[in-house]
Motif scaffolding. Structure first.
Motif, PDB file in Angstrom:
ATOM      1  N   SER A  86      -3.563   5.572   2.159  1.00  0.00           N
ATOM      2  CA  SER A  86      -3.939   5.111   3.488  1.00  0.00           C
ATOM      3  C   SER A  86      -5.265   4.394   3.388  1.00  0.00           C
ATOM      4  O   SER A  86      -6.092   4.709   2.535  1.00  0.00           O
ATOM      5  CB  SER A  86      -4.043   6.276   4.469  1.00  0.00           C
ATOM      6  OG  SER A  86      -5.230   6.996   4.226  1.00  0.00           O
ATOM      7  N   SER A  90       5.291   7.206   6.659  1.00  0.00           N
ATOM      8  CA  SER A  90       4.434   7.554   5.530  1.00  0.00           C
ATOM      9  C   SER A  90       4.177   9.059   5.473  1.00  0.00           C
ATOM     10  O   SER A  90       4.116   9.735   6.486  1.00  0.00           O
ATOM     11  CB  SER A  90       3.103   6.826   5.656  1.00  0.00           C
ATOM     12  OG  SER A  90       2.180   7.376   4.754  1.00  0.00           O
ATOM     13  N   LYS A  91       4.021   9.544   4.251  1.00  0.00           N
ATOM     14  CA  LYS A  91       3.702  10.965   4.063  1.00  0.00           C
ATOM     15  C   LYS A  91       2.256  11.239   4.436  1.00  0.00           C
ATOM     16  O   LYS A  91       1.848  12.380   4.576  1.00  0.00           O
ATOM     17  CB  LYS A  91       3.906  11.341   2.587  1.00  0.00           C
ATOM     18  CG  LYS A  91       5.348  11.622   2.233  1.00  0.00           C
ATOM     19  CD  LYS A  91       5.437  12.008   0.764  1.00  0.00           C
ATOM     20  CE  LYS A  91       5.204  10.812  -0.127  1.00  0.00           C
ATOM     21  NZ  LYS A  91       5.344  11.073  -1.546  1.00  0.00           N
ATOM     22  N   ASN A  92       1.476  10.170   4.536  1.00  0.00           N
ATOM     23  CA  ASN A  92       0.050  10.362   4.753  1.00  0.00           C
ATOM     24  C   ASN A  92      -0.278  10.505   6.232  1.00  0.00           C
ATOM     25  O   ASN A  92       0.101   9.659   7.038  1.00  0.00           O
ATOM     26  CB  ASN A  92      -0.696   9.162   4.175  1.00  0.00           C
ATOM     27  CG  ASN A  92      -2.165   9.423   4.063  1.00  0.00           C
ATOM     28  OD1 ASN A  92      -2.827   9.637   5.065  1.00  0.00           O
ATOM     29  ND2 ASN A  92      -2.661   9.442   2.861  1.00  0.00           N
ATOM     30  N   PRO A  93      -0.991  11.579   6.618  1.00  0.00           N
ATOM     31  CA  PRO A  93      -1.245  11.806   8.036  1.00  0.00           C
ATOM     32  C   PRO A  93      -2.139  10.750   8.680  1.00  0.00           C
ATOM     33  O   PRO A  93      -2.168  10.629   9.897  1.00  0.00           O
ATOM     34  CB  PRO A  93      -1.932  13.178   8.059  1.00  0.00           C
ATOM     35  CG  PRO A  93      -2.476  13.361   6.687  1.00  0.00           C
ATOM     36  CD  PRO A  93      -1.562  12.635   5.770  1.00  0.00           C
ATOM     37  N   PHE A  94      -2.884   9.996   7.883  1.00  0.00           N
ATOM     38  CA  PHE A  94      -3.786   9.003   8.454  1.00  0.00           C
ATOM     39  C   PHE A  94      -3.118   7.647   8.638  1.00  0.00           C
ATOM     40  O   PHE A  94      -3.657   6.772   9.298  1.00  0.00           O
ATOM     41  CB  PHE A  94      -5.016   8.816   7.566  1.00  0.00           C
ATOM     42  CG  PHE A  94      -5.829  10.057   7.423  1.00  0.00           C
ATOM     43  CD1 PHE A  94      -6.606  10.509   8.471  1.00  0.00           C
ATOM     44  CD2 PHE A  94      -5.806  10.785   6.252  1.00  0.00           C
ATOM     45  CE1 PHE A  94      -7.349  11.656   8.349  1.00  0.00           C
ATOM     46  CE2 PHE A  94      -6.548  11.936   6.120  1.00  0.00           C
ATOM     47  CZ  PHE A  94      -7.326  12.375   7.176  1.00  0.00           C
ATOM     48  N   ILE A 146       0.835  -1.202   0.000  1.00  0.00           N
ATOM     49  CA  ILE A 146       0.000   0.000   0.000  1.00  0.00           C
ATOM     50  C   ILE A 146       0.868   1.250   0.000  1.00  0.00           C
ATOM     51  O   ILE A 146       0.652   2.181  -0.771  1.00  0.00           O
ATOM     52  CB  ILE A 146      -0.947   0.001   1.220  1.00  0.00           C
ATOM     53  CG1 ILE A 146      -1.985  -1.107   1.064  1.00  0.00           C
ATOM     54  CG2 ILE A 146      -1.638   1.349   1.354  1.00  0.00           C
ATOM     55  CD1 ILE A 146      -2.911  -1.245   2.242  1.00  0.00           C
ATOM     56  N   GLN A 147       1.879   1.269   0.866  1.00  0.00           N
ATOM     57  CA  GLN A 147       2.666   2.488   1.021  1.00  0.00           C
ATOM     58  C   GLN A 147       3.592   2.742  -0.168  1.00  0.00           C
ATOM     59  O   GLN A 147       3.922   3.874  -0.468  1.00  0.00           O
ATOM     60  CB  GLN A 147       3.486   2.435   2.319  1.00  0.00           C
ATOM     61  CG  GLN A 147       2.630   2.484   3.565  1.00  0.00           C
ATOM     62  CD  GLN A 147       1.793   3.750   3.652  1.00  0.00           C
ATOM     63  OE1 GLN A 147       2.222   4.813   3.236  1.00  0.00           O
ATOM     64  NE2 GLN A 147       0.579   3.646   4.161  1.00  0.00           N
ATOM     65  N   TYR A 177      -4.546  12.649   0.653  1.00  0.00           N
ATOM     66  CA  TYR A 177      -3.161  13.089   0.815  1.00  0.00           C
ATOM     67  C   TYR A 177      -2.244  12.177   0.016  1.00  0.00           C
ATOM     68  O   TYR A 177      -2.609  11.050  -0.298  1.00  0.00           O
ATOM     69  CB  TYR A 177      -2.757  13.030   2.295  1.00  0.00           C
ATOM     70  CG  TYR A 177      -3.273  14.169   3.107  1.00  0.00           C
ATOM     71  CD1 TYR A 177      -2.466  15.267   3.378  1.00  0.00           C
ATOM     72  CD2 TYR A 177      -4.556  14.160   3.601  1.00  0.00           C
ATOM     73  CE1 TYR A 177      -2.937  16.317   4.119  1.00  0.00           C
ATOM     74  CE2 TYR A 177      -5.044  15.218   4.346  1.00  0.00           C
ATOM     75  CZ  TYR A 177      -4.225  16.298   4.606  1.00  0.00           C
ATOM     76  OH  TYR A 177      -4.698  17.338   5.338  1.00  0.00           O
ATOM     77  N   PRO A 178      -1.036  12.653  -0.302  1.00  0.00           N
ATOM     78  CA  PRO A 178      -0.087  11.767  -0.986  1.00  0.00           C
ATOM     79  C   PRO A 178       0.293  10.603  -0.084  1.00  0.00           C
ATOM     80  O   PRO A 178       0.258  10.733   1.138  1.00  0.00           O
ATOM     81  CB  PRO A 178       1.122  12.668  -1.244  1.00  0.00           C
ATOM     82  CG  PRO A 178       0.987  13.796  -0.272  1.00  0.00           C
ATOM     83  CD  PRO A 178      -0.475  13.988  -0.059  1.00  0.00           C
ATOM     84  N   GLY A 179       0.655   9.488  -0.699  1.00  0.00           N
ATOM     85  CA  GLY A 179       0.946   8.295   0.112  1.00  0.00           C
ATOM     86  C   GLY A 179      -0.411   7.718   0.467  1.00  0.00           C
ATOM     87  O   GLY A 179      -1.270   8.433   0.948  1.00  0.00           O
TER      88      GLY A 179
END
Lengths: 327, 291
Positions: B238, A163-167, A101-102, B234-236
């Protein structure tokens, strides 16, 4: 078909139907079943076909896989403590899925997610079997499991933290505890081919595992090719656990509890335990998934919480028994 | 379609007044080099995205010496251009103290341990609550004006904001909308996002359902809203955001109209919430044009 299998089939079917009827949207049972058949774009049909049906199907696939893999591993290692969740196979599958996923592989290539989870599970199973040795003594098995679980879990969390994603960080819980909430038919199609392939491979191990109960030498003289048996076990387990983990996260203790409960009922015969355990696993995950929707519906309770509440005490009991048997 | 463009142009014209007001404020103080009032803090460090933006809107040049890393990210910050040249901090007590600030501005949910340590070290800390309503915006702007010794600038910004807000009226039918974020969350009327939606001329389905926080996908499908407004991914990747691509959400969006929350305008209680309201009004106009 024996009476036990009939009873288990009925149980799975009943729980499957119940699973279709339980959910936050209060739809009358008759309406919901009609919506399932009717199709179209009205809200009831959408809820039934795109939310509840995939959830129920996945519960059967995931539960069946974990039950079957648990029974097969316990049969091969002749150790009741072997279980995909406990010995780190699920955790390494989760690591594979998270990397897919990442890294964007899952988005770029449809089968990227299940294939990477499968690869993770493969590495996990092989490590466990290598570390525990062919006899799979309880102590080495548990130590190997702890080490692999901790390692795979730590790398998973590292990847999510970077990860760059905050979630992404919040997803650590999903990969540790598992959930079937809001899955779609896409997930079913992703998991189905690998699951079926794995079931097929594992189901054919019954005769070899039966022979193995007499000891390795006896099994070899009966014409069981141990290397082949081991390879099939590794591949089959990786397929089912990889596919299950890719879509539902890590659900522990199913493969431990179910074979343990059913073993006395099948006369401790591995070839009979395999199908019974698959059905039992499906029933357990279906029941747990219904329970998370009924106990605290607004809280998105994770599946692994319930299976661990049932499984951990049993695990302690098993360890206690193992200790008593040793001098 | 043309109607929609016309309407959004209209909205934009009014909005550009506000944006130019902010720009003028920043520019004027930059050109004149107007120093902060005597006694006002001269080395201000902000450790929260929302206080970053308020501080940058009001501060004298050089008065803010550090903002968070997020402040320079255009996706979440309306003041990204202004923040680009200012050193970034990551909100740790040690690095903040080394900057020798004479004021730290922080959010209500900034790490308590960090703020307590700064206070122990003798650094004044001003805490800002998040804005839960449009009415909170002027109050936060004034609080920042007070803290920075820029009361007149804050007052000018507040007046312009209140005039623009009062000028918004949304007569006519109110379509039903759902706010749907990552992890399947929604917000009701007692939140800033809910108020933006309401001011944009929509009724919120979270209010009908009495949903607070998580909105189960099933209930969203059953409520069948006219519009689903989701966040930008957002990028990346989730899993949390993957829910916004679930077939049910995709179907609702295809069947009806969908909107997007531009995080920078929605997240913080700055005067830029007017831009989010304008987006929602344009969306509503688009919906009416389709009917």
């Amino acid at each position: 078909m024996t009476r036990l299998m009939l009873a288990l089939c009925t149980l799975v079917f009943g729980l499957f139907c119940l699973s279709l009827l339980v959910g936050p949207a209060r739809i009358a049972p008759a309406d919901s079943l009609l919506g399932l058949l009717r199709g179209g774009l009205d809200p009831v049909a959408m809820v039934m076909r795109e939310i509840r049906l995939p959830r129920a199907i996945l519960a059967v696939l995931v539960g069946g896989s974990l039950g079957l893999a648990g029974a097969a591993m316990q049969g091969y290692l002749r150790n009741p403590l072997a279980e995909p969740g406990l010995i780190g196979v699920s955790a390494s599958a989760a690591l594979g899925a998270v990397i897919a996923i990442q890294s964007g592989l899952a988005a770029a290539f449809m089968l990227g997610l299940p294939l990477m989870a499968l690869a993770g599970a493969l590495v996990g199973v092989m490590l466990v079997l290598a570390l525990a040795g062919p006899r799979g003594g309880a102590l080495t098995l548990i130590l190997a499991g702890i080490a692999i679980s901790a390692m795979a879990g730590a790398i998973t969390q590292l990847v999510l933290n970077l990860s760059k994603n905050p979630f992404a960080v919040n997803e650590i819980v999903f990969w540790m505890m598992g959930s079937l909430a809001d899955r779609s038919l896409t997930h079913v199609w992703l998991a189905l081919p690998f699951t079926l392939l794995g079931w097929l491979v594992l189901a054919r191990l019954g005769r070899g595992l039966d022979a193995l109960t007499l000891g390795e030498d006896a099994a070899a003289t009966m014409g069981v090719h141990l290397g082949r048996l081991r390879l099939m076990l590794v591949l089959g387990t990786a397929c089912v656990v990889g596919a299950a983990t890719a879509v539902a996260g890590t659900i522990g203790f199913v493969g431990l509890v179910v074979p343990h409960l059913l073993r006395p009922l099948v006369g401790a015969q591995p070839s009979r335990l395999l199908p019974a355990s698959a059905l039992g696993g499906a029933a357990m995950v279906l029941a747990a998934d219904i329970a998370v929707r009924l106990v605290v519906p607004e809280r998105d309770l994770k599946l692994g919480v319930l299976t661990a509440l049932v499984g951990a005490p049993l695990f302690l009991h098993l360890i206690y028994k193992t200790r008593k048997e040793q001098p | 379609m043309e109607r929609r463009i016309a309407l959004s142009t209209l909205v934009c014209v009014r909005l550009s007044r506000l944006i130019s007001a902010v720009a003028a404020l920043v520019l004027a103080s930059a050109l004149a080099g107007a120093p902060a009032l005597a006694g006002a803090p001269q080395r201000v460090v902000s450790v929260n995205l929302c206080t970053d933006q308020l501080a940058l809107m009001l501060a004298a040049p050089g008065q803010v010496i550090s903002v968070t890393k997020l402040a320079a990210v255009p996706r979440v910050s309306t003041m990204a251009a202004q923040a680009a040249d200012i050193p970034a901090n990551s909100g740790l007590a040690e690095e903040i103290y080394m900057l020798q600030p004479d004021l730290v501005v922080a959010g209500r949910f900034t790490d308590r341990a960090t703020l307590d340590m700064l206070r122990r070290l003798g650094v004044p800390v001003e805490v800002f609550s998040p804005a839960y309503a449009l009415q909170d915006v002027p109050q936060r702007v004034r609080q920042m004006g007070q803290a920075l010794g820029r009361v007149a600038e804050a007052q000018a910004l507040v007046q312009r904001f209140e005039a623009d807000l009062a000028a918004i009226s949304t007569p006519g039918p109110r379509p039903r909308a759902a706010l749907y974020y990552a992890n399947g969350y929604t917000s009701g009327d007692s939140s800033l996002a809910g108020q933006i939606l309401r001011a944009g001329g929509f009724d919120n389905i979270a209010q009908e359902l009495g949903a607070i926080g998580a909105l189960p996908l099933e209930l969203l499908a059953m409520a069948n809203p006219d519009v689903v407004v989701t966040g930008q991914p957002y990028p990346g990747a989730s899993r949390a955001e993957a829910i916004m691509q679930h077939p049910v959400v995709a179907q609702l969006k295809r069947q009806h109209t969908s909107g997007t929350m531009t995080d920078r305008d929605w997240v913080c209680g700055t005067p830029y919430v007017l831009r989010a309201i304008a987006d929602m009004r344009a969306l509503r106009a688009q919906l009416e044009a389709q009917r």
